[in-house]
Scaffold this motif. Structure first.
Motif, PDB file in Angstrom:
ATOM      1  N   ARG A  63      14.916  11.482  -0.777  1.00 36.48           N
ATOM      2  CA  ARG A  63      14.726  11.016  -2.162  1.00 36.48           C
ATOM      3  C   ARG A  63      15.219   9.589  -2.350  1.00 36.48           C
ATOM      4  O   ARG A  63      15.166   9.051  -3.448  1.00 36.48           O
ATOM      5  N   GLY A  64      15.730   8.987  -1.271  1.00 34.17           N
ATOM      6  CA  GLY A  64      16.221   7.613  -1.353  1.00 34.17           C
ATOM      7  C   GLY A  64      17.516   7.478  -2.119  1.00 34.17           C
ATOM      8  O   GLY A  64      17.886   6.381  -2.531  1.00 34.17           O
ATOM      9  N   LYS A  65      18.226   8.590  -2.288  1.00 37.64           N
ATOM     10  CA  LYS A  65      19.498   8.532  -3.010  1.00 37.64           C
ATOM     11  C   LYS A  65      20.599   7.924  -2.153  1.00 37.64           C
ATOM     12  O   LYS A  65      21.608   7.436  -2.676  1.00 37.64           O
ATOM     13  N   ILE A  66      20.427   8.012  -0.835  1.00 41.26           N
ATOM     14  CA  ILE A  66      21.388   7.407   0.086  1.00 41.26           C
ATOM     15  C   ILE A  66      20.622   6.573   1.110  1.00 41.26           C
ATOM     16  O   ILE A  66      19.449   6.815   1.383  1.00 41.26           O
ATOM     17  N   SER A  67      21.284   5.572   1.669  1.00 39.17           N
ATOM     18  CA  SER A  67      20.659   4.662   2.629  1.00 39.17           C
ATOM     19  C   SER A  67      20.572   5.302   4.015  1.00 39.17           C
ATOM     20  O   SER A  67      21.140   6.380   4.263  1.00 39.17           O
ATOM     21  N   LYS A  68      19.891   4.627   4.920  1.00 38.16           N
ATOM     22  CA  LYS A  68      19.825   5.094   6.303  1.00 38.16           C
ATOM     23  C   LYS A  68      21.223   5.130   6.914  1.00 38.16           C
ATOM     24  O   LYS A  68      21.580   6.084   7.624  1.00 38.16           O
ATOM     25  N   GLU A  69      22.016   4.100   6.621  1.00 37.99           N
ATOM     26  CA  GLU A  69      23.381   4.028   7.152  1.00 37.99           C
ATOM     27  C   GLU A  69      24.227   5.186   6.658  1.00 37.99           C
ATOM     28  O   GLU A  69      24.974   5.807   7.424  1.00 37.99           O
TER      29      GLU A  69
END
Length: 221
Positions: A63-69
């Motif tokens: 959902r894009g709530k957190i980054s890949k990192e």
């Protein structure tokens, strides 16, 4: 009532433009994150526990709530696996166990050459995106909506509205192609034409019924 001319086709990726190499299973790593986690067992990681521990992180990532990192950081802590290794494992899982539906991809590019707009509406999390959304897709498709990037995930109707906006077409001027009925139901409720993807042959047949001339593009493959 005059039938609206189709101007754009919008495609899901997992289960449509990319297929599992073992395409005989009803559930596979492109239809369920749980199925993807099962492959972790091949690397000595408890697959069942992995899914339980990673599911919420996966959902936030998709959902894009957190980054890949942040995705890597949280998953690494849950599994006790170094981030770099974990990133490599997921990339290997998706690359080794999926295959691009090249016949369909070439066909879609043929549709673009005939004047149709083509788009992608796909649910991906940060550790599947690079393997399943090749660079050529950004170049050759007119617009993309990728959930972990755009922070909108199917079946949220806002995701559908965003790709329509980017393609600059009305719902009735589009066809949405997906392998999950729940996503098609939302598209239909917005006025989009839909096609349940089961095989290339059946999909080409659906397009003919929608009045899309497929003769040239099929012969051009």
């Amino acid at each position: 009532m005059v039938k609206q001319k189709i101007k754009a086709l919008i495609f899901d990726v997992g289960g449509v433009l990319f297929l599992p190499k073992d395409n005989g299973k009803e559930k596979h790593l492109l239809s369920s994150f749980k199925e993807a986690c099962l492959f972790l067992g091949e690397f000595g990681i408890n697959a069942e526990e992995s899914f339980k521990n990673l599911r919420n992180i996966y959902l936030d990532s998709s959902r894009g709530k957190i980054s890949k990192e942040k995705t890597l950081n949280l998953m690494s802590k849950e599994l006790g696996v170094p981030q770099k290794r974990l990133e490599g494992l997921f990339e290997k899982i998706y690359r080794d166990n999926t295959i691009e539906n090249k016949e369909l991809y070439d066909y879609v590019i043929g549709l673009k050459k005939e004047g149709y707009k083509i788009g992608i509406l796909s649910t991906q999390f940060h550790l599947s995106k690079d393997a399943l959304i090749p660079k050529k897709y950004y170049k050759n498709f007119d617009a993309l909506e990728i959930s972990c990037v755009d922070k909108l995930r199917k079946p949220d109707e806002k995701a559908f509205k965003l790709i329509l906006q980017r393609l600059k077409v009305r719902p009735e001027e589009s066809v949405f192609v997906d392998d999950k009925q729940e996503n098609l139901d939302v598209a239909e409720s917005l006025g989009m034409n839909t096609a349940l993807f089961e095989s290339n042959k059946r999909f080409f047949s659906i397009l003919k019924k929608l009045g899309i001339n497929t003769s040239c593009t099929i012969n051009c493959i």
